[in-house]
Design an enzyme around this catalytic site. Structure first.
Site, short mmCIF file in Angstrom:
data_model
loop_
_atom_site.label_atom_id
_atom_site.label_comp_id
_atom_site.label_asym_id
_atom_site.label_seq_id
_atom_site.Cartn_x
_atom_site.Cartn_y
_atom_site.Cartn_z
N GLY A 53 1.50 -7.66 -5.77
CA GLY A 53 0.30 -7.14 -5.09
C GLY A 53 -1.00 -7.18 -5.86
N GLU A 107 -2.57 -2.41 -11.38
CA GLU A 107 -1.74 -2.22 -10.19
C GLU A 107 -2.61 -2.26 -8.94
OE1 GLU A 107 0.82 -2.56 -8.62
OE2 GLU A 107 2.23 -0.94 -9.04
N ASP A 108 -2.02 -2.69 -7.82
CA ASP A 108 -2.77 -2.67 -6.56
C ASP A 108 -2.87 -1.25 -6.00
OD1 ASP A 108 -0.04 -2.58 -6.04
OD2 ASP A 108 -0.05 -4.15 -4.51
N ASP A 111 1.68 4.82 -5.23
CA ASP A 111 2.14 5.56 -4.05
C ASP A 111 2.99 6.76 -4.53
OD1 ASP A 111 2.61 5.42 -1.04
OD2 ASP A 111 4.66 5.11 -1.69
N LYS A 139 -2.63 6.94 -3.71
CA LYS A 139 -2.36 7.88 -2.62
C LYS A 139 -1.95 9.21 -3.26
CE LYS A 139 -0.56 4.51 0.74
NZ LYS A 139 0.72 3.95 1.26
N PHE A 160 -0.23 3.37 5.45
CA PHE A 160 0.13 2.08 4.86
C PHE A 160 -1.05 1.12 4.99
CE2 PHE A 160 2.14 -2.10 4.82
CZ PHE A 160 2.99 -1.98 3.73
N ASP A 167 0.61 -6.56 0.91
CA ASP A 167 1.28 -7.23 2.04
C ASP A 167 2.00 -6.27 2.96
OD1 ASP A 167 3.36 -6.54 0.11
OD2 ASP A 167 4.67 -7.79 1.35
N ARG A 173 -1.64 -10.67 2.59
CA ARG A 173 -2.19 -10.62 1.23
C ARG A 173 -3.53 -11.35 1.14
NH1 ARG A 173 1.90 -8.70 -2.17
NH2 ARG A 173 4.01 -9.42 -1.70
P1 5GP Z 1 5.28 3.40 -6.03
O1 5GP Z 1 6.32 2.98 -7.02
O2 5GP Z 1 4.08 4.07 -6.64
O3 5GP Z 1 5.89 4.22 -4.92
O4 5GP Z 1 4.81 2.13 -5.25
C1 5GP Z 1 4.12 1.18 -5.83
C2 5GP Z 1 4.19 -0.12 -5.07
O5 5GP Z 1 4.52 0.05 -3.69
C3 5GP Z 1 2.85 -0.76 -5.05
O6 5GP Z 1 2.67 -1.57 -6.17
C4 5GP Z 1 2.88 -1.57 -3.78
O7 5GP Z 1 3.45 -2.82 -4.06
C5 5GP Z 1 3.76 -0.81 -2.86
N1 5GP Z 1 2.98 0.01 -1.92
C6 5GP Z 1 2.77 1.34 -1.94
N2 5GP Z 1 2.00 1.74 -0.91
C7 5GP Z 1 1.69 0.63 -0.23
C8 5GP Z 1 0.87 0.39 0.94
O8 5GP Z 1 0.27 1.26 1.58
N3 5GP Z 1 0.78 -0.92 1.33
C9 5GP Z 1 1.42 -1.93 0.67
N4 5GP Z 1 1.23 -3.16 1.16
N5 5GP Z 1 2.16 -1.74 -0.41
C10 5GP Z 1 2.30 -0.47 -0.86
MG MG Z 2 2.58 -3.48 -6.35
#
Ligand code: 5GP
Ligand code: MG
Length: 184
Positions: A53, A107-108, A111, A139, A160, A167, A173
Site C-alpha cells: 500500500g 506506511e499507508d 488501523d 484510524k 474503509f 486497494d 490503488r
Molecule cells: P493494521 O495492522 O494497522 O490493522 O493494518 C494495517 C494495514 O491494513 C495497512 O497497511 C493497510 O494495508 C490495511 N488497511 C487498514 N485499513 C485500511 C483501509 O481502510 N483501506 C485499505 N485499503 N487498507 C487498509
Molecule cells: Mg499497508
C-alpha cells in the site's frame, strides 16, 4: 471510465466516494517531507517502505526528501477484503540491514496497529539506533495497541478507504484521490 462518476467510484459492487483530494494529499505530503528533513538531515536514515500500500505515498514523499537516505522495501500482509486479520506476515531476513541505523517506517494506513507492533518488536530484537513511524493515514478509534506515531498525514474515521496506493482486493490503488466506502 464507467467505474467512475462524479465523486464516486464502484469497485466489486461497492460504492466509494471522494474523501481526500489529490491536492489536499499533495499539500500534506509536502509538510511531512519537511518535518522529516528537519529531523533527519545528516542522519542518512533508511526508509522502510511497507508494501504494497505505501508505494504511492513513499514515491511522492521520498522525492521531496532531498537529503542522503537509503530505501528498503518490505512486503507485509495482514488485510483481507475489508478487515484486518491480525495475522501479520513478513520476511525477517530482509530486516538485517537495519541494525544500528535510523529507521523510518513508511506506511499507508495504521488501523488496528497490529502490523506496526509486530514490526517494532522485530526491530527491537535486531537493535536499530532509532525508529520513527510515518503514516499517511491513521484510524485512531481502531487502534488496539499503545505506541507512538511520530508523523501522521491525516487522522480519519473508521470507514474503509481506497486510492493513492490503498486497494480493495487489489483494485483502486491507481486512483489519485482517496475514496471512502459509502454507507449502504
Ligand atoms: P493494521 O495492522 O494497522 O490493522 O493494518 C494495517 C494495514 O491494513 C495497512 O497497511 C493497510 O494495508 C490495511 N488497511 C487498514 N485499513 C485500511 C483501509 O481502510 N483501506 C485499505 N485499503 N487498507 C487498509
Ligand atoms: Mg499497508
Amino acid at each position: 471510465m464507467d467505474w467512475m462518476s462524479n465523486n464516486d467510484v464502484t469497485i466489486n459492487k461497492l460504492v466509494f466516494t471522494k474523501f481526500l483530494t489529490k491536492d489536499a494529499i499533495q499539500a500534506r505530503v509536502e509538510e511531512l517531507a519537511k518535518e522529516l528533513k528537519n529531523k533527519y538531515e545528516n542522519h542518512n536514515p533508511i526508509f522502510v517502505i511497507l508494501l504494497n500500500g505505501a508505494f504511492v505515498f513513499a514515491s511522492d514523499l521520498l522525492r521531496q526528501f532531498d537529503e542522503s537516505a537509503e530505501t528498503l522495501f518490505l512486503k507485509v500482509s495482514s488485510y483481507h477484503d475489508l478487515e484486518s486479520t491480525g495475522n501479520v506476515t513478513f520476511d525477517k531476513n530482509f530486516l538485517s540491514p537495519l541494525s544500528g541505523r535510523s529507521v523510518i517506517l513508511i506506511e499507508d494506513i495504521i488501523d488496528t496497529g497490529n502490523t506496526m507492533v509486530a514490526l517494532l518488536k522485530e526491530l527491537k530484537t535486531i537493535g536499530v539506533k532509532e525508529v520513527a513511524l510515518c503514516t499517511l493515514l491513521l484510524k485512531p478509534n481502531k487502534l488496539k495497541h499503545n505506541f507512538e506515531v511520530q508523523h501522521v498525514g491525516f487522522s480519519i474515521a473508521d470507514e474503509f478507504v481506497v486510492g493513492y496506493g490503498l486497494d480493495y482486493n487489489e483494485q483502486g490503488r491507481n486512483l489519485r484521490d482517496i475514496y471512502q466506502l459509502k454507507s449502504q
